[in-house]
Enzyme design. Sequence first.
Site, mmCIF file in Angstrom:
data_model
loop_
_atom_site.group_PDB
_atom_site.id
_atom_site.type_symbol
_atom_site.label_atom_id
_atom_site.label_comp_id
_atom_site.label_asym_id
_atom_site.label_seq_id
_atom_site.Cartn_x
_atom_site.Cartn_y
_atom_site.Cartn_z
ATOM 1 N N THR A 52 -5.676 -6.727 10.860
ATOM 2 C CA THR A 52 -5.949 -5.457 10.176
ATOM 3 C C THR A 52 -5.419 -4.272 10.977
ATOM 4 O O THR A 52 -4.789 -3.368 10.429
ATOM 5 C CB THR A 52 -7.482 -5.306 9.980
ATOM 6 O OG1 THR A 52 -7.982 -6.489 9.353
ATOM 7 C CG2 THR A 52 -7.805 -4.081 9.138
ATOM 8 N N GLU A 98 -9.581 -10.846 -7.664
ATOM 9 C CA GLU A 98 -8.664 -9.715 -7.486
ATOM 10 C C GLU A 98 -7.468 -9.813 -8.432
ATOM 11 O O GLU A 98 -7.020 -8.795 -8.973
ATOM 12 C CB GLU A 98 -8.209 -9.658 -6.016
ATOM 13 C CG GLU A 98 -9.361 -9.291 -5.087
ATOM 14 C CD GLU A 98 -9.009 -9.327 -3.604
ATOM 15 O OE1 GLU A 98 -9.902 -9.045 -2.786
ATOM 16 O OE2 GLU A 98 -7.850 -9.629 -3.252
ATOM 17 N N TYR A 135 -12.437 -2.078 -4.009
ATOM 18 C CA TYR A 135 -12.956 -2.146 -2.631
ATOM 19 C C TYR A 135 -14.490 -2.050 -2.586
ATOM 20 O O TYR A 135 -15.051 -1.729 -1.534
ATOM 21 C CB TYR A 135 -12.335 -1.046 -1.780
ATOM 22 C CG TYR A 135 -10.958 -1.397 -1.224
ATOM 23 C CD1 TYR A 135 -10.768 -2.519 -0.410
ATOM 24 C CD2 TYR A 135 -9.851 -0.600 -1.495
ATOM 25 C CE1 TYR A 135 -9.516 -2.841 0.101
ATOM 26 C CE2 TYR A 135 -8.588 -0.914 -0.974
ATOM 27 C CZ TYR A 135 -8.440 -2.037 -0.173
ATOM 28 O OH TYR A 135 -7.201 -2.351 0.339
ATOM 29 N N PHE A 185 -15.594 3.856 6.606
ATOM 30 C CA PHE A 185 -14.251 4.288 6.235
ATOM 31 C C PHE A 185 -13.987 4.209 4.733
ATOM 32 O O PHE A 185 -12.873 4.460 4.284
ATOM 33 C CB PHE A 185 -13.205 3.462 7.010
ATOM 34 C CG PHE A 185 -13.328 1.960 6.805
ATOM 35 C CD1 PHE A 185 -12.819 1.344 5.675
ATOM 36 C CD2 PHE A 185 -13.955 1.168 7.759
ATOM 37 C CE1 PHE A 185 -12.922 -0.024 5.486
ATOM 38 C CE2 PHE A 185 -14.059 -0.217 7.583
ATOM 39 C CZ PHE A 185 -13.543 -0.810 6.441
ATOM 40 N N ASN A 193 -2.070 0.327 6.682
ATOM 41 C CA ASN A 193 -1.548 -0.905 7.273
ATOM 42 C C ASN A 193 -0.697 -1.727 6.303
ATOM 43 O O ASN A 193 -0.594 -2.932 6.424
ATOM 44 C CB ASN A 193 -2.687 -1.722 7.900
ATOM 45 C CG ASN A 193 -3.743 -2.102 6.895
ATOM 46 O OD1 ASN A 193 -3.601 -1.828 5.702
ATOM 47 N ND2 ASN A 193 -4.799 -2.745 7.352
ATOM 48 N N ARG A 212 2.332 -6.292 9.316
ATOM 49 C CA ARG A 212 1.630 -5.134 9.868
ATOM 50 C C ARG A 212 2.195 -4.731 11.222
ATOM 51 O O ARG A 212 2.289 -3.535 11.524
ATOM 52 C CB ARG A 212 0.124 -5.415 9.912
ATOM 53 C CG ARG A 212 -0.499 -5.291 8.511
ATOM 54 C CD ARG A 212 -1.890 -5.857 8.448
ATOM 55 N NE ARG A 212 -2.614 -5.442 7.237
ATOM 56 C CZ ARG A 212 -3.774 -5.959 6.861
ATOM 57 N NH1 ARG A 212 -4.356 -6.897 7.594
ATOM 58 N NH2 ARG A 212 -4.370 -5.534 5.767
ATOM 59 N N LYS A 252 0.813 -1.222 0.000
ATOM 60 C CA LYS A 252 0.000 0.000 0.000
ATOM 61 C C LYS A 252 0.849 1.275 0.000
ATOM 62 O O LYS A 252 2.057 1.239 0.268
ATOM 63 C CB LYS A 252 -0.931 -0.037 1.219
ATOM 64 C CG LYS A 252 -2.002 -1.144 1.136
ATOM 65 C CD LYS A 252 -2.969 -1.069 2.316
ATOM 66 C CE LYS A 252 -4.053 -2.133 2.215
ATOM 67 N NZ LYS A 252 -5.027 -2.041 3.326
ATOM 68 N N ARG A 272 -2.246 -14.259 4.711
ATOM 69 C CA ARG A 272 -2.990 -13.611 5.801
ATOM 70 C C ARG A 272 -2.215 -13.742 7.120
ATOM 71 O O ARG A 272 -2.212 -12.826 7.940
ATOM 72 C CB ARG A 272 -4.390 -14.224 5.964
ATOM 73 C CG ARG A 272 -5.353 -14.012 4.803
ATOM 74 C CD ARG A 272 -5.750 -12.587 4.548
ATOM 75 N NE ARG A 272 -6.300 -11.892 5.687
ATOM 76 C CZ ARG A 272 -6.952 -10.719 5.630
ATOM 77 N NH1 ARG A 272 -7.145 -10.126 4.455
ATOM 78 N NH2 ARG A 272 -7.391 -10.147 6.703
ATOM 79 N N HIS A 326 -2.347 -5.340 1.524
ATOM 80 C CA HIS A 326 -3.636 -6.001 1.311
ATOM 81 C C HIS A 326 -3.352 -7.462 0.990
ATOM 82 O O HIS A 326 -2.350 -7.769 0.345
ATOM 83 C CB HIS A 326 -4.383 -5.370 0.125
ATOM 84 C CG HIS A 326 -5.523 -6.237 -0.370
ATOM 85 N ND1 HIS A 326 -6.778 -6.173 0.200
ATOM 86 C CD2 HIS A 326 -5.574 -7.217 -1.313
ATOM 87 C CE1 HIS A 326 -7.554 -7.071 -0.395
ATOM 88 N NE2 HIS A 326 -6.849 -7.714 -1.316
HETATM 89 P P1 ADP Z 1 -8.051 -6.611 5.750
HETATM 90 O O1 ADP Z 1 -7.215 -5.693 4.870
HETATM 91 O O2 ADP Z 1 -7.277 -7.055 6.976
HETATM 92 O O3 ADP Z 1 -8.672 -7.748 4.994
HETATM 93 P P2 ADP Z 1 -10.701 -5.338 5.727
HETATM 94 O O4 ADP Z 1 -10.945 -6.112 4.490
HETATM 95 O O5 ADP Z 1 -11.685 -5.439 6.836
HETATM 96 O O6 ADP Z 1 -9.245 -5.721 6.354
HETATM 97 O O7 ADP Z 1 -10.540 -3.797 5.386
HETATM 98 C C1 ADP Z 1 -9.917 -3.376 4.186
HETATM 99 C C2 ADP Z 1 -8.993 -2.223 4.505
HETATM 100 O O8 ADP Z 1 -9.778 -1.107 4.946
HETATM 101 C C3 ADP Z 1 -8.007 -2.453 5.653
HETATM 102 O O9 ADP Z 1 -6.840 -3.157 5.271
HETATM 103 C C4 ADP Z 1 -7.691 -1.042 6.079
HETATM 104 O O10 ADP Z 1 -6.777 -0.402 5.174
HETATM 105 C C5 ADP Z 1 -9.065 -0.367 5.929
HETATM 106 N N1 ADP Z 1 -9.829 -0.413 7.194
HETATM 107 C C6 ADP Z 1 -10.412 -1.490 7.770
HETATM 108 N N2 ADP Z 1 -11.052 -1.173 8.913
HETATM 109 C C7 ADP Z 1 -10.859 0.168 9.074
HETATM 110 C C8 ADP Z 1 -11.249 1.117 10.061
HETATM 111 N N3 ADP Z 1 -11.991 0.740 11.111
HETATM 112 N N4 ADP Z 1 -10.873 2.402 9.897
HETATM 113 C C9 ADP Z 1 -10.130 2.785 8.823
HETATM 114 N N5 ADP Z 1 -9.729 1.945 7.841
HETATM 115 C C10 ADP Z 1 -10.075 0.661 7.964
HETATM 116 MG MG MG Z 2 -10.044 -7.655 3.432
#
Ligand code: ADP
Ligand code: MG
Length: 140
Positions: free
Chosen positions: A93, A128, A51, A59, A114, A104, A11, A87, A117
């Site tokens: 996350t 994807e 997304y 968010f 973070n 992370r 990212k 993962r 992805h």
């Molecule tokens: P992951 O990337 O661990 O699969 P998610 O799919 O739930 O997590 O979320 C996608 C992305 O959205 C996260 O990697 C992060 O960049 C962002 N994100 C997730 N939850 C939040 C939050 N509560 N506030 C801000 N950004 C968030």
């Molecule tokens: Mg995700």
Amino acid sequence: MAVTRTFSIIKPDATRRNLTGGVTKMLEEAGLRVVASKRIHMTREQAEGFYAVHKERPFFQDLVAFMISGPVVVQVLEGEDAVSRNREVMGATNPENAAEGTIRKTYAESIEANSVHGSDSEENAATEIAFFFKPEEIVG
Ligand code: ADP
Ligand code: MG
């Protein structure tokens, strides 16, 4: 266990801090092989499309703005049980909840910024990968 593929993004927070190599090293040390990779600057349309599953989340707009705030590196990773292996090395996350030794925990700035992805299922990995790569761009 079968050799499978997953999709990864390094990212903008990580590319900005010159961590493409650092992140990739951790992926490789976790047993994943980079079989496709390109550095791109996503358009808003691409980020919103990628997304789309999160579009109702509070968010979403911030996440899209973050993902287009700088270049990213999109990758296809191959390895045994690649989705869950990735993962695992990514970590939770929210970096505050991520285990020691994960990407992370090591590099992420915040729950949003973070660093990586990773696809969350084999089905989503296929979708994807196809979103960003033509079959001939993936060389295993
Ligand atoms: P992951 O990337 O661990 O699969 P998610 O799919 O739930 O997590 O979320 C996608 C992305 O959205 C996260 O990697 C992060 O960049 C962002 N994100 C997730 N939850 C939040 C939050 N509560 N506030 C801000 N950004 C968030
Ligand atoms: Mg995700």
